[in-house]
Write an enzyme that holds these catalytic residues in place. Structure first.
Site, PDB file in Angstrom:
ATOM      1  N   HIS A  64      44.524  47.204  39.917  1.00  0.00           N
ATOM      2  CA  HIS A  64      45.205  48.127  39.142  1.00  0.00           C
ATOM      3  C   HIS A  64      46.471  47.617  38.793  1.00  0.00           C
ATOM      4  CE1 HIS A  64      42.964  51.736  40.503  1.00  0.00           C
ATOM      5  NE2 HIS A  64      42.051  51.134  40.059  1.00  0.00           N
ATOM      6  N   TYR A 134      51.031  53.157  50.298  1.00  0.00           N
ATOM      7  CA  TYR A 134      51.619  52.168  49.335  1.00  0.00           C
ATOM      8  C   TYR A 134      52.974  52.700  49.058  1.00  0.00           C
ATOM      9  CZ  TYR A 134      46.703  51.800  47.754  1.00  0.00           C
ATOM     10  OH  TYR A 134      45.225  51.458  47.794  1.00  0.00           O
TER      11      TYR A 134
HETATM   12  C1  LIG Z   1      48.646  56.668  42.232  1.00  0.00           C
HETATM   13  C2  LIG Z   1      48.398  58.227  41.389  1.00  0.00           C
HETATM   14  C3  LIG Z   1      47.052  58.328  41.094  1.00  0.00           C
HETATM   15  N1  LIG Z   1      46.687  59.726  40.458  1.00  0.00           N
HETATM   16  C4  LIG Z   1      45.615  59.898  40.265  1.00  0.00           C
HETATM   17  C5  LIG Z   1      44.834  58.785  39.052  1.00  0.00           C
HETATM   18  C6  LIG Z   1      43.483  58.761  39.174  1.00  0.00           C
HETATM   19  O1  LIG Z   1      42.830  59.942  38.381  1.00  0.00           O
HETATM   20  C7  LIG Z   1      43.106  59.200  40.677  1.00  0.00           C
HETATM   21  C8  LIG Z   1      43.250  58.102  41.564  1.00  0.00           C
HETATM   22  O2  LIG Z   1      44.215  57.185  41.313  1.00  0.00           O
HETATM   23  P1  LIG Z   1      43.804  55.544  41.384  1.00  0.00           P
HETATM   24  O3  LIG Z   1      42.621  55.391  40.249  1.00  0.00           O
HETATM   25  O4  LIG Z   1      45.120  54.785  41.344  1.00  0.00           O
HETATM   26  O5  LIG Z   1      43.530  55.349  42.897  1.00  0.00           O
HETATM   27  P2  LIG Z   1      42.735  54.233  43.437  1.00  0.00           P
HETATM   28  O6  LIG Z   1      41.747  53.626  42.720  1.00  0.00           O
HETATM   29  O7  LIG Z   1      42.490  54.248  45.033  1.00  0.00           O
HETATM   30  O8  LIG Z   1      44.043  53.126  43.201  1.00  0.00           O
HETATM   31  C9  LIG Z   1      44.709  52.853  44.538  1.00  0.00           C
HETATM   32  O9  LIG Z   1      44.305  51.708  45.107  1.00  0.00           O
HETATM   33  C10 LIG Z   1      44.300  50.643  44.251  1.00  0.00           C
HETATM   34  C11 LIG Z   1      43.833  49.355  44.926  1.00  0.00           C
HETATM   35  C12 LIG Z   1      45.953  50.436  43.718  1.00  0.00           C
HETATM   36  O10 LIG Z   1      46.560  49.299  43.632  1.00  0.00           O
HETATM   37  C13 LIG Z   1      46.611  51.596  43.281  1.00  0.00           C
HETATM   38  O11 LIG Z   1      48.087  51.425  43.168  1.00  0.00           O
HETATM   39  C14 LIG Z   1      46.174  52.781  44.153  1.00  0.00           C
HETATM   40  O12 LIG Z   1      46.462  54.187  43.512  1.00  0.00           O
HETATM   41  O13 LIG Z   1      44.600  59.743  41.131  1.00  0.00           O
HETATM   42  C15 LIG Z   1      47.750  60.494  40.513  1.00  0.00           C
HETATM   43  O14 LIG Z   1      47.314  61.861  40.038  1.00  0.00           O
HETATM   44  N2  LIG Z   1      49.054  60.306  41.078  1.00  0.00           N
HETATM   45  C16 LIG Z   1      49.452  59.063  41.607  1.00  0.00           C
HETATM   46  O15 LIG Z   1      50.489  58.938  41.990  1.00  0.00           O
END
Ligand SMILES: Cc1cn([C@H]2C[C@H](O)[C@@H](COP(=O)(O)OP(=O)(O)O[C@H]3O[C@H](C)C(=O)[C@H](O)[C@H]3O)O2)c(=O)[nH]c1=O
Length: 185
Positions: A64, A134
């Site tokens: 990401h 994070y």
């Molecule tokens: C960061 C964030 C995400 N979201 C929503 C967006 C998606 O629908 C859901 C999951 O988010 P994300 O796809 O970013 O989650 P991961 O796949 O676990 O990503 C995480 O792990 C990887 C390795 C990373 O580097 C990202 O920065 C970190 O967020 O939560 C929100 O609503 N608010 C937020 O602040």
């Protein structure tokens, strides 16, 4: 106690040794210090702190990044279990564009990865029940989310375990086409 930064082969990407202070009760570990991280390029406030919990080992989250003008510095810390943490240089014009750096972060080794703007980030859980914290220099910007497929041959990331449980979004990232130049700042 000071945060000690170690350079990596990718300019600006730093391994932060948080140097636990231990005594008979347990330990204290500094997670963030603005004065000390300024030396490694983080000059502004923390805009957001997130936690993720990942249940099963083998799970990969990533790769990401946020597109400009929402590009962010990210400080990644593993507070439970062990992960292989990976950062990919996407800076257009960088001599190491598309190169990655991987390091094991764990509850025990007390290291964090300071990821500058222009990098993609991802990790693989090496144990069940890993927890990550994070710290972000910019707030989440839904419309600015970018991502690469963690198994993209152009990245050549050697995940230690079979890749499992990719999110639908992560699995849907197309592989990069030849001639990809990175993301303009
Ligand atoms: C960061 C964030 C995400 N979201 C929503 C967006 C998606 O629908 C859901 C999951 O988010 P994300 O796809 O970013 O989650 P991961 O796949 O676990 O990503 C995480 O792990 C990887 C390795 C990373 O580097 C990202 O920065 C970190 O967020 O939560 C929100 O609503 N608010 C937020 O602040």
């Amino acid at each position: 106690m000071r945060l000690q930064g170690g350079e990596t082969p990718l300019a600006g990407l730093m391994v932060i040794d948080r140097r636990r202070l231990s005594d008979e009760r347990g330990y204290l570990s500094r997670l963030f210090c603005q004065d000390e991280l300024a030396a490694f390029g983080w000059h502004g406030p923390i805009m957001q702190i997130n936690e993720t919990g990942t249940v099963h080992k083998g799970t990969v989250r990533g790769m990401h990044f946020q597109r400009p003008p929402h590009a962010e510095i990210k400080l990644v810390t593993c507070t439970r279990g062990r992960i292989l943490d990976v950062a990919v240089d996407l800076r257009e014009g960088s001599p190491t564009v598309l190169k990655h750096f991987a390091i094991e972060l764990s509850e025990e080794n007390g290291c964090s990865l300071l990821i500058p703007k222009g990098f993609a980030h991802g990790f693989q859980a090496l144990t069940d029940d890993v927890r990550l914290i994070y710290a972000h220099s910019e707030p989440y910007a839904a419309g600015a989310e970018g991502g690469l497929h963690p198994q993209d041959p152009a990245l050549a990331i050697d995940w230690p375990l079979p890749v499992e449980r990719l999110s639908a979004r992560d699995a849907a990232h197309p592989f990069l086409t030849p001639g990809y130049l990175g993301v303009a700042a």
